[in-house]
Design an enzyme around this catalytic site. Structure first.
Site, PDB file in Angstrom:
ATOM      1  N   LYS A   1       0.887   5.589   3.478  1.00 57.86           N
ATOM      2  CA  LYS A   1       0.757   6.606   2.425  1.00 57.86           C
ATOM      3  C   LYS A   1       1.383   6.128   1.118  1.00 57.86           C
ATOM      4  O   LYS A   1       0.900   6.457   0.037  1.00 57.86           O
ATOM      5  CB  LYS A   1       1.375   7.926   2.885  1.00 57.86           C
ATOM      6  N   THR A   2       2.456   5.315   1.184  1.00 57.51           N
ATOM      7  CA  THR A   2       3.071   4.827  -0.054  1.00 57.51           C
ATOM      8  C   THR A   2       2.120   3.885  -0.792  1.00 57.51           C
ATOM      9  O   THR A   2       2.004   3.933  -2.019  1.00 57.51           O
ATOM     10  CB  THR A   2       4.397   4.113   0.242  1.00 57.51           C
TER      11      THR A   2
ATOM     12  N   ASP B   1       5.455  13.286  -3.349  1.00 62.18           N
ATOM     13  CA  ASP B   1       5.639  12.618  -2.062  1.00 62.18           C
ATOM     14  C   ASP B   1       6.432  13.530  -1.124  1.00 62.18           C
ATOM     15  O   ASP B   1       7.221  14.363  -1.578  1.00 62.18           O
ATOM     16  CB  ASP B   1       6.387  11.296  -2.268  1.00 62.18           C
ATOM     17  N   GLU B   2       6.229  13.376   0.178  1.00 62.40           N
ATOM     18  CA  GLU B   2       6.962  14.137   1.205  1.00 62.40           C
ATOM     19  C   GLU B   2       6.884  15.646   0.946  1.00 62.40           C
ATOM     20  O   GLU B   2       7.881  16.373   0.991  1.00 62.40           O
ATOM     21  CB  GLU B   2       8.431  13.684   1.264  1.00 62.40           C
TER      22      GLU B   2
ATOM     23  N   GLN C   1       5.968  15.924  10.495  1.00 63.24           N
ATOM     24  CA  GLN C   1       7.279  15.334  10.254  1.00 63.24           C
ATOM     25  C   GLN C   1       8.173  16.247   9.411  1.00 63.24           C
ATOM     26  O   GLN C   1       9.111  15.781   8.764  1.00 63.24           O
ATOM     27  CB  GLN C   1       7.138  13.970   9.570  1.00 63.24           C
TER      28      GLN C   1
ATOM     29  N   ARG D   1       9.173   5.995  15.179  1.00 59.94           N
ATOM     30  CA  ARG D   1      10.005   4.993  14.489  1.00 59.94           C
ATOM     31  C   ARG D   1       9.817   3.618  15.125  1.00 59.94           C
ATOM     32  O   ARG D   1      10.209   2.603  14.539  1.00 59.94           O
ATOM     33  CB  ARG D   1      11.490   5.350  14.564  1.00 59.94           C
TER      34      ARG D   1
END
Length: 767
Positions: free
Chosen positions: A44-45, A232-233, A263, A609
């Site tokens: 996504k970044t 973002d987020e 998340q 993770r």
């Protein structure tokens, strides 16, 4: 008018070359609202930075017309660096790329007078906030032991996160503090902050929201300025951030939010998962683009995580997949107790190290801080290098806070909180009575403490000795203020610390900590060398609290799952997957089904993770709150798809219950699936059955034969133990935590909720 979606084959910009089709679609959809629903490890970044570069390169907006919001300064730096690599120096013209608080602080500097402030306002930190609240509580004649400042601070923070000013509180909200006086104290606090020309972190967004609502011309100015908004987020936004963004986006409606509802794990910090879930309703016609191709993990890790999160009902829905093949299944290991859990993990890590895997690629992620003790003890005994992420942040250390208080007073003469911190630090013979007289004089003259300190020296209010000491201090502050305009911030800091006697005080201190404290002050001066003005540095300190751990050290990382969000490791160990530990019984008791779904999202974050291997462990017995408890595997284990896991047990003895469970149909998790409660039932699976039939060997578990719920009364019956830094403790209200500092009978504790609190040692017990 540009078409809503440009041709995916259009434009030959290099940043489009390595994007997959959904990523390219997200980059090229530059008109209208867009929700980029990006799963863990889906790039996504890369998509967000490419979209930013695309907008600038295609001249759809100047860099100064783009608002790009991140949640951390680290993310903002990474975004700036990535875009810089793509489009070159044009990124330097992006003044509106940063965190929510950094951008809000910049806006507030421009419009401070509309919030009743001056443009050189001070941003106070938590410590100063608590001291200010304590003063207000005592001035109103309340017992600050019964109604502690931290409780009021927590209420105010919650109200500000929800976008509520004092006048917005109803009677129910006001009841949260001092039997209905919450609104009164909130109003007193805000009035006092304005008198100090100060605000706290919550005010940065709350003031801007109020300005936008009351001053339509200001809102329209920024609605027109920001042709594009990117966030973002987005799943981590709270109510005030959501309201702020929604107002700004009503202009051009070109808002693109990136997030993952699976998340969202920070409700205890005010985050509202509902913000991302209702994006399509807030912005009719919004385009939802799902990034589902994972570039991080193996198929089995993704399969296990996806199967688990599918049990949640409040989600938009997506399915992670990868082109990668192979990889081991997620291992689920049952052990007898926590020491064996630590031994098993230690042996596995030593094997990985022998095979050549750097320790920095290995992580142990725990749900609760108390779980780390066994690993620390074991790793110390076998000589395995490790680090625990957490503890004091650099700018929160006492000596750093003292130094910053001097610098704040130099920059902002009306900063009464900074004055209070330094007026007798180091010791100058000025006691509480002197400070009380200064406060009284300042109130009578309606002036800041620093100005009052100068004025009072022309009177007989203070004894001659105190008067001389105060006058000397204020002359020094005035001289340092003049010096601040003639020298660098770093040189100013060194001069102030030397001349005020702080450096000499630490040099004379023979304790083991003094050398380290001096080194911290040296490092502070080094950090200031990057800033041109003292004001720039102080704002940086207020907005940035980066963890400065050495990422290059060859050590195993031990941290909470909350702290691990956004990170990735080759091998991840997830201990303590038992009912009552994970999911946390306290979370379930307080939040019911909503908390259960957040705990499941936390489990999803933990599994994703891992890049190459994930190992989940659960113990039949665990010592919690000082007593052994028998445990059943977490319901989350029963929700993992059997096709993606492999199960084993290292138990060599113990209860007949466990023998029966582990042999049941050769499926060690059959009983979990059979007994798992229906959605909405927050009890542990088979909890009462386990308590009734569990028959532990007395040699192994002398105290408990079933899960135990501790109470204040049971703690009162046990003798107190000496508590020191590093101990795991339990507090009746705040739960489990780790002591990170001690001053007399006062403890500073990092609780598992992520909060840091100061409590008396009589209110906690070591576990």
């Amino acid at each position: 008018m540009t078409a809503p979606t440009e041709s995916l084959n259009a434009s030959g910009h290099p940043w489009l070359a390595n994007l997959n089709p959904p990523q390219r679609e997200a980059v090229l959809t530059t008109q209208g609202p867009v929700l980029m629903l990006a799963g863990a490890g889906t790039g996504k970044t890369a998509a967000l930075t490419a979209r930013l570069a695309q907008i600038i390169a295609e001249r759809k907006a100047w860099p100064s017309e783009i608002l790009c919001v991140t949640f951390t300064n680290k993310a903002a730096r990474e975004m700036r660096e990535r875009v810089g690599h793509l489009i070159g120096p044009a990124v330097e013209g992006m003044p509106w790329l940063g965190t929510f608080h950094a951008i809000a602080a910049k806006l507030l500097r421009r419009h401070a007078e509309l919030a009743g402030l001056q443009s050189n306002y001070t941003i106070i930190d938590t410590d100063d906030q608590l001291r200010l609240l304590k003063q207000l509580i005592q001035a109103e004649g309340l017992d600050d032991k019964r109604w502690p400042p931290k409780l009021l601070a927590s209420c105010i923070d919650r109200w500000k996160n929800r976008g509520l000013a004092p006048e917005d509180l109803d009677a129910g909200e006001s009841e949260a503090y001092a039997n209905g006086k919450g609104q009164h104290f909130y109003r007193l606090y805000q009035d006092r902050l304005r008198a100090l020309n100060a605000c706290d972190f919550g005010d940065l967004l709350l003031h801007i929201l109020a300005i936008f609502r009351k001053h339509r011309d200001v809102l329209e100015q920024y609605q027109q300025r920001f042709k594009y908004i990117m966030v973002d987020e987005y799943q981590d936004t709270n109510s005030v951030q959501y309201l702020w963004l929604r107002l700004l986006a009503q202009g051009h409606r070109n808002i693109c939010v990136v997030g993952d509802d699976d998340q969202s794990i920070y409700s205890w910090r005010g985050a509202e998962v509902a913000n991302i879930l209702r994006f399509e309703k807030d912005f009719p016609g919004a385009k939802v683009i799902k990034l589902e191709q994972n570039y991080r993990s193996t198929p089995h890790i993704l399969g296990a995580a996806s199967g688990l999160i599918h049990e949640n009902t409040e989600r938009l829905g997506k399915q992670l997949w990868t082109e990668a093949t192979g990889g081991d299944k997620v291992r689920v290991i049952g052990v007898w107790d926590a020491p064996e859990e630590a031994r098993r993990v230690g042996e596995e890590i030593e094997r990985l190290e022998r095979e050549g895997l750097p320790l920095t690629r290995v992580a142990i992620l725990v749900r609760a801080q108390f779980q780390t003790r066994e690993f620390e003890d074991r790793f110390i005994s076998i000589g395995l290098a490790y680090r625990i992420i957490g503890g004091f942040r650099f700018y929160e250390r006492a000596e750093i806070r003292d130094a910053l208080a001097y610098l704040r007073l130099i920059a902002q003469p009306s900063d009464d909180l900074a004055f209070e911190r330094i007026y007798n630090t180091p010791k100058r013979g000025l006691g509480d009575k002197t400070l009380e007289k200064l406060h009284r004089y300042a109130r009578s003259q309606a002036m800041p403490l620093a100005a009052a300190a100068l004025d009072i020296c022309d009177t007989d209010e203070l004894p001659a000795k105190a008067r001389g000491t105060v006058l000397a201090l204020m002359r020094d502050v005035a001289r340092w203020r003049d010096l601040s305009h003639q020298t660098t911030p770093a040189e100013l800091a060194r001069t102030v610390l030397d001349e005020c006697g702080y450096t000499a005080m630490l040099q004379a201190d023979r304790s083991a900590e003094s050398a380290g404290r001096l080194e911290n002050l040296t490092e502070l001066a080094r950090a200031m060398e990057e800033y041109e003005t003292l004001g720039d540095f102080l704002e940086h300190v207020s907005l940035v609290m980066d963890n400065e751990a050495n990422e290059d050290a060859e050590k195993v990382t031990i941290m909470t799952i909350h702290a691990a969000k956004g990170l990735e490791f080759d091998h991840v160990f997830l201990p303590g997957w038992e009912e009552g530990v994970f999911p946390s019984q306290r979370a379930l008791d307080e939040g019911g089904l909503a908390s259960l779904e957040e705990e499941r999202r936390l489990a999803y974050v933990a599994i994703t993770r891992a890049r190459r291997a994930c190992t989940i462990l659960h113990a039949a017995n665990r010592r919690i709150y000082g007593q052994w408890t028998s445990s059943l595997p977490s319901r989350f284990i029963g929700e993992l798809p059997p096709a993606h896991i492999t199960s084993e047990s290292t138990m060599t003895g113990g209860a007949s219950l466990w023998r029966a469970q582990w042999s049941e149909r050769d499926d060690p998790f059959a009983h979990v699936a059979r007994d798992r409660p229906q959605r909405g039932d927050t009890r542990g699976p088979g909890w009462q059955r386990a308590a009734a039939s569990y028959d532990p060997a007395p040699r192994r578990i002398p105290e408990a034969t079933r899960p135990v719920t501790k109470s204040a009364a049971s703690f009162a019956a046990k003798p107190r133990l000496d508590i020191k830094r590093g101990d795991s403790v339990f507090h009746e209200k705040f739960g489990n935590g780790t002591v990170v500092a001690q001053e007399g009978n006062k403890l500073e504790i990092d609780f598992d909720s992520g909060e840091r609190k100061k409590v008396l040692d009589s209110f906690v017990r070591r576990i």
